[in-house]
Design a protein around this motif. Structure first.
Motif, PDB file in Angstrom:
ATOM      1  N   SER A  50       4.485  -5.578  28.432  1.00  0.00           N
ATOM      2  CA  SER A  50       3.519  -4.723  29.142  1.00  0.00           C
ATOM      3  C   SER A  50       2.345  -4.345  28.229  1.00  0.00           C
ATOM      4  O   SER A  50       2.426  -4.469  27.002  1.00  0.00           O
ATOM      5  N   GLU A  51       1.275  -3.869  28.863  1.00  0.00           N
ATOM      6  CA  GLU A  51       0.114  -3.432  28.077  1.00  0.00           C
ATOM      7  C   GLU A  51       0.484  -2.248  27.188  1.00  0.00           C
ATOM      8  O   GLU A  51      -0.003  -2.115  26.070  1.00  0.00           O
ATOM      9  N   GLU A  52       1.368  -1.388  27.695  1.00  0.00           N
ATOM     10  CA  GLU A  52       1.797  -0.229  26.896  1.00  0.00           C
ATOM     11  C   GLU A  52       2.473  -0.697  25.606  1.00  0.00           C
ATOM     12  O   GLU A  52       2.168  -0.231  24.511  1.00  0.00           O
ATOM     13  N   LEU A  53       3.387  -1.643  25.755  1.00  0.00           N
ATOM     14  CA  LEU A  53       4.095  -2.155  24.572  1.00  0.00           C
ATOM     15  C   LEU A  53       3.123  -2.903  23.655  1.00  0.00           C
ATOM     16  O   LEU A  53       3.142  -2.725  22.435  1.00  0.00           O
ATOM     17  N   PHE A  54       2.266  -3.709  24.265  1.00  0.00           N
ATOM     18  CA  PHE A  54       1.316  -4.496  23.476  1.00  0.00           C
ATOM     19  C   PHE A  54       0.429  -3.580  22.621  1.00  0.00           C
ATOM     20  O   PHE A  54       0.226  -3.824  21.431  1.00  0.00           O
ATOM     21  N   ASP A  55      -0.095  -2.522  23.239  1.00  0.00           N
ATOM     22  CA  ASP A  55      -0.979  -1.602  22.505  1.00  0.00           C
ATOM     23  C   ASP A  55      -0.250  -0.949  21.331  1.00  0.00           C
ATOM     24  O   ASP A  55      -0.806  -0.806  20.235  1.00  0.00           O
ATOM     25  N   ALA A  56       1.003  -0.548  21.577  1.00  0.00           N
ATOM     26  CA  ALA A  56       1.790   0.071  20.507  1.00  0.00           C
ATOM     27  C   ALA A  56       2.019  -0.939  19.376  1.00  0.00           C
ATOM     28  O   ALA A  56       1.950  -0.596  18.185  1.00  0.00           O
ATOM     29  N   HIS A  57       2.256  -2.185  19.754  1.00  0.00           N
ATOM     30  CA  HIS A  57       2.525  -3.240  18.767  1.00  0.00           C
ATOM     31  C   HIS A  57       1.279  -3.534  17.924  1.00  0.00           C
ATOM     32  O   HIS A  57       1.356  -3.705  16.703  1.00  0.00           O
ATOM     33  N   ILE A  58       0.128  -3.562  18.580  1.00  0.00           N
ATOM     34  CA  ILE A  58      -1.127  -3.784  17.852  1.00  0.00           C
ATOM     35  C   ILE A  58      -1.356  -2.643  16.854  1.00  0.00           C
ATOM     36  O   ILE A  58      -1.816  -2.857  15.729  1.00  0.00           O
ATOM     37  N   GLY A  59      -0.996  -1.422  17.262  1.00  0.00           N
ATOM     38  CA  GLY A  59      -1.128  -0.279  16.355  1.00  0.00           C
ATOM     39  C   GLY A  59      -0.285  -0.468  15.097  1.00  0.00           C
ATOM     40  O   GLY A  59      -0.731  -0.164  13.984  1.00  0.00           O
ATOM     41  N   LEU A  60       0.931  -1.000  15.274  1.00  0.00           N
ATOM     42  CA  LEU A  60       1.793  -1.256  14.109  1.00  0.00           C
ATOM     43  C   LEU A  60       1.177  -2.328  13.212  1.00  0.00           C
ATOM     44  O   LEU A  60       1.168  -2.206  11.984  1.00  0.00           O
ATOM     45  N   TYR A  61       0.656  -3.382  13.846  1.00  0.00           N
ATOM     46  CA  TYR A  61       0.015  -4.469  13.093  1.00  0.00           C
ATOM     47  C   TYR A  61      -1.155  -3.924  12.265  1.00  0.00           C
ATOM     48  O   TYR A  61      -1.300  -4.234  11.072  1.00  0.00           O
ATOM     49  N   GLU A  62      -1.981  -3.084  12.897  1.00  0.00           N
ATOM     50  CA  GLU A  62      -3.128  -2.515  12.174  1.00  0.00           C
ATOM     51  C   GLU A  62      -2.644  -1.674  10.984  1.00  0.00           C
ATOM     52  O   GLU A  62      -3.277  -1.648   9.933  1.00  0.00           O
ATOM     53  N   GLY A  63      -1.499  -1.016  11.168  1.00  0.00           N
ATOM     54  CA  GLY A  63      -0.916  -0.232  10.076  1.00  0.00           C
ATOM     55  C   GLY A  63      -0.529  -1.117   8.895  1.00  0.00           C
ATOM     56  O   GLY A  63      -0.678  -0.726   7.734  1.00  0.00           O
ATOM     57  N   TYR A  64      -0.031  -2.325   9.181  1.00  0.00           N
ATOM     58  CA  TYR A  64       0.328  -3.240   8.093  1.00  0.00           C
ATOM     59  C   TYR A  64      -0.911  -3.726   7.340  1.00  0.00           C
ATOM     60  O   TYR A  64      -0.874  -3.887   6.112  1.00  0.00           O
ATOM     61  N   VAL A  65      -1.994  -3.979   8.074  1.00  0.00           N
ATOM     62  CA  VAL A  65      -3.236  -4.397   7.403  1.00  0.00           C
ATOM     63  C   VAL A  65      -3.690  -3.279   6.451  1.00  0.00           C
ATOM     64  O   VAL A  65      -4.022  -3.530   5.287  1.00  0.00           O
ATOM     65  N   LYS A  66      -3.659  -2.046   6.967  1.00  0.00           N
ATOM     66  CA  LYS A  66      -4.082  -0.900   6.166  1.00  0.00           C
ATOM     67  C   LYS A  66      -3.173  -0.725   4.939  1.00  0.00           C
ATOM     68  O   LYS A  66      -3.648  -0.507   3.822  1.00  0.00           O
ATOM     69  N   ALA A  67      -1.856  -0.838   5.163  1.00  0.00           N
ATOM     70  CA  ALA A  67      -0.895  -0.656   4.063  1.00  0.00           C
ATOM     71  C   ALA A  67      -1.089  -1.732   2.993  1.00  0.00           C
ATOM     72  O   ALA A  67      -1.051  -1.443   1.788  1.00  0.00           O
ATOM     73  N   LEU A  68      -1.299  -2.966   3.432  1.00  0.00           N
ATOM     74  CA  LEU A  68      -1.493  -4.063   2.475  1.00  0.00           C
ATOM     75  C   LEU A  68      -2.718  -3.800   1.605  1.00  0.00           C
ATOM     76  O   LEU A  68      -2.661  -3.896   0.368  1.00  0.00           O
ATOM     77  N   ASN A  69      -3.825  -3.460   2.263  1.00  0.00           N
ATOM     78  CA  ASN A  69      -5.056  -3.241   1.497  1.00  0.00           C
ATOM     79  C   ASN A  69      -4.929  -2.025   0.576  1.00  0.00           C
ATOM     80  O   ASN A  69      -5.457  -2.035  -0.541  1.00  0.00           O
ATOM     81  N   SER A  70      -4.209  -1.004   1.033  1.00  0.00           N
ATOM     82  CA  SER A  70      -4.007   0.183   0.180  1.00  0.00           C
ATOM     83  C   SER A  70      -3.191  -0.175  -1.054  1.00  0.00           C
ATOM     84  O   SER A  70      -3.491   0.269  -2.167  1.00  0.00           O
ATOM     85  N   ILE A  71      -2.143  -0.979  -0.865  1.00  0.00           N
ATOM     86  CA  ILE A  71      -1.318  -1.384  -2.015  1.00  0.00           C
ATOM     87  C   ILE A  71      -2.158  -2.205  -3.000  1.00  0.00           C
ATOM     88  O   ILE A  71      -2.121  -1.980  -4.215  1.00  0.00           O
ATOM     89  N   LEU A  72      -2.936  -3.143  -2.462  1.00  0.00           N
ATOM     90  CA  LEU A  72      -3.765  -3.983  -3.347  1.00  0.00           C
ATOM     91  C   LEU A  72      -4.770  -3.128  -4.123  1.00  0.00           C
ATOM     92  O   LEU A  72      -4.987  -3.341  -5.316  1.00  0.00           O
ATOM     93  N   ASP A  73      -5.381  -2.153  -3.436  1.00  0.00           N
ATOM     94  CA  ASP A  73      -6.338  -1.270  -4.110  1.00  0.00           C
ATOM     95  C   ASP A  73      -5.639  -0.468  -5.206  1.00  0.00           C
ATOM     96  O   ASP A  73      -6.143  -0.338  -6.320  1.00  0.00           O
ATOM     97  N   ARG A  74      -4.481   0.075  -4.867  1.00  0.00           N
ATOM     98  CA  ARG A  74      -3.742   0.915  -5.826  1.00  0.00           C
ATOM     99  C   ARG A  74      -3.307   0.085  -7.038  1.00  0.00           C
ATOM    100  O   ARG A  74      -3.380   0.548  -8.174  1.00  0.00           O
ATOM    101  N   LEU A  75      -2.849  -1.125  -6.800  1.00  0.00           N
ATOM    102  CA  LEU A  75      -2.421  -1.990  -7.911  1.00  0.00           C
ATOM    103  C   LEU A  75      -3.582  -2.283  -8.858  1.00  0.00           C
ATOM    104  O   LEU A  75      -3.386  -2.450 -10.067  1.00  0.00           O
ATOM    105  N   ASP A  76      -4.784  -2.348  -8.300  1.00  0.00           N
ATOM    106  CA  ASP A  76      -5.968  -2.568  -9.146  1.00  0.00           C
ATOM    107  C   ASP A  76      -6.256  -1.369 -10.031  1.00  0.00           C
ATOM    108  O   ASP A  76      -6.830  -1.499 -11.105  1.00  0.00           O
ATOM    109  N   ASP A  77      -5.868  -0.180  -9.539  1.00  0.00           N
ATOM    110  CA  ASP A  77      -6.280   1.060 -10.205  1.00  0.00           C
ATOM    111  C   ASP A  77      -5.288   1.606 -11.228  1.00  0.00           C
ATOM    112  O   ASP A  77      -5.671   2.339 -12.123  1.00  0.00           O
ATOM    113  N   ILE A  78      -4.004   1.311 -11.064  1.00  0.00           N
ATOM    114  CA  ILE A  78      -3.015   2.006 -11.897  1.00  0.00           C
ATOM    115  C   ILE A  78      -2.560   1.175 -13.094  1.00  0.00           C
ATOM    116  O   ILE A  78      -2.779  -0.037 -13.141  1.00  0.00           O
ATOM    117  N   SER A  79      -1.899   1.870 -13.999  1.00  0.00           N
ATOM    118  CA  SER A  79      -1.456   1.239 -15.248  1.00  0.00           C
ATOM    119  C   SER A  79      -0.356   0.199 -14.997  1.00  0.00           C
ATOM    120  O   SER A  79       0.538   0.400 -14.180  1.00  0.00           O
TER     121      SER A  79
END
Ligand SMILES: [Fe+2]
Length: 232
Positions: A50-79
């Protein structure tokens, strides 16, 4: 439409990477290594969820993109000095890096399977490889289904093994555990509960059947074809 978005995104990334390598610009190199959210809006009206499920799933996917980029940024910054098996921010982020990375890639491959299936049976090289491994299409479908029902939170991925020149189905736990090294995913089925529970409740089997009924074998075959083209 989504193919166009994908191609456009990858061509922008290729241009950034080319320019970064040419100019030795580290900021551009960093930009080229980050993922972008792709637009799957055209797949919202689909025959599997359903569209309801699809929208929720896309939200999770967007969260993974954000988490990946945050980890990569943090790895660049820390010791990179305070590291170890039991303690260390750098160490822990390294341990989690493959989770959002695969979370992004597997979801992008999976969402493309939500398109209403046009080619209901494999042909050509894909048919040959399926028959070699499972005797026939029914054997392949049975194996995907049995693997999917066995999943807890995870995925069923049909991979092409370039060493053995054969296909197989793997059960990937979470997003990163159990992926066969060197193999290429050509069919990806999300079996996490979030992929079906809103619509199918606890009936994982019916969700899997619906997914397989609508699977477009042209999309699966196109991923094999990309591999063949890369060999040239
Ligand atoms: Fe998912």
């Amino acid at each position: 439409m989504t193919h166009k978005v994908k191609n456009k995104t990858s061509s922008i990334h290729q241009r950034i990477l080319k320019l970064a390598n040419k100019t030795k610009n580290t900021k551009l190199l960093k930009l080229a290594s980050r993922k972008e959210v792709k637009d799957f809006l055209d797949l919202r009206d689909n025959p599997i969820v359903s569209e309801e499920l699809f929208d929720a799933h896309i939200g999770l996917y967007e969260g993974y993109v954000k988490a990946l980029n945050s980890i990569l940024d943090r790895l660049d910054d820390i010791s990179k000095d305070k590291v170890g098996y039991s303690y260390g921010e750098y160490s822990e982020l390294k341990r989690r890096l493959a989770v959002p990375y695969n979370g992004v890639v597997l979801h992008e491959l999976y969402f493309m399977h939500l398109l209403p299936g046009k080619q209901k049976e494999p042909t050509g090289e894909l048919e040959k490889l399926i028959n070699q491994r499972w005797n026939n299409l029914e054997g392949y479908i049975k194996d995907v289904k049995s693997t999917g029902i066995s999943a807890g939170n995870g995925w069923v991925v049909t991979v092409y093994d370039p060493i053995l020149n054969q296909l197989d189905n793997y059960l990937i736990t979470e997003h990163h555990i159990g992926f066969p090294a060197g193999c290429i995913p050509i069919m990806v089925m999300d079996c996490w509960e979030h992929a079906f529970a809103i619509d199918y409740k606890t009936d994982r089997e019916t969700y899997i059947e619906k997914f397989l009924e609508n699977l477009d074998y042209d999309i699966v075959a196109s991923r094999l074809k990309e591999l063949e083209d890369d060999k040239v």
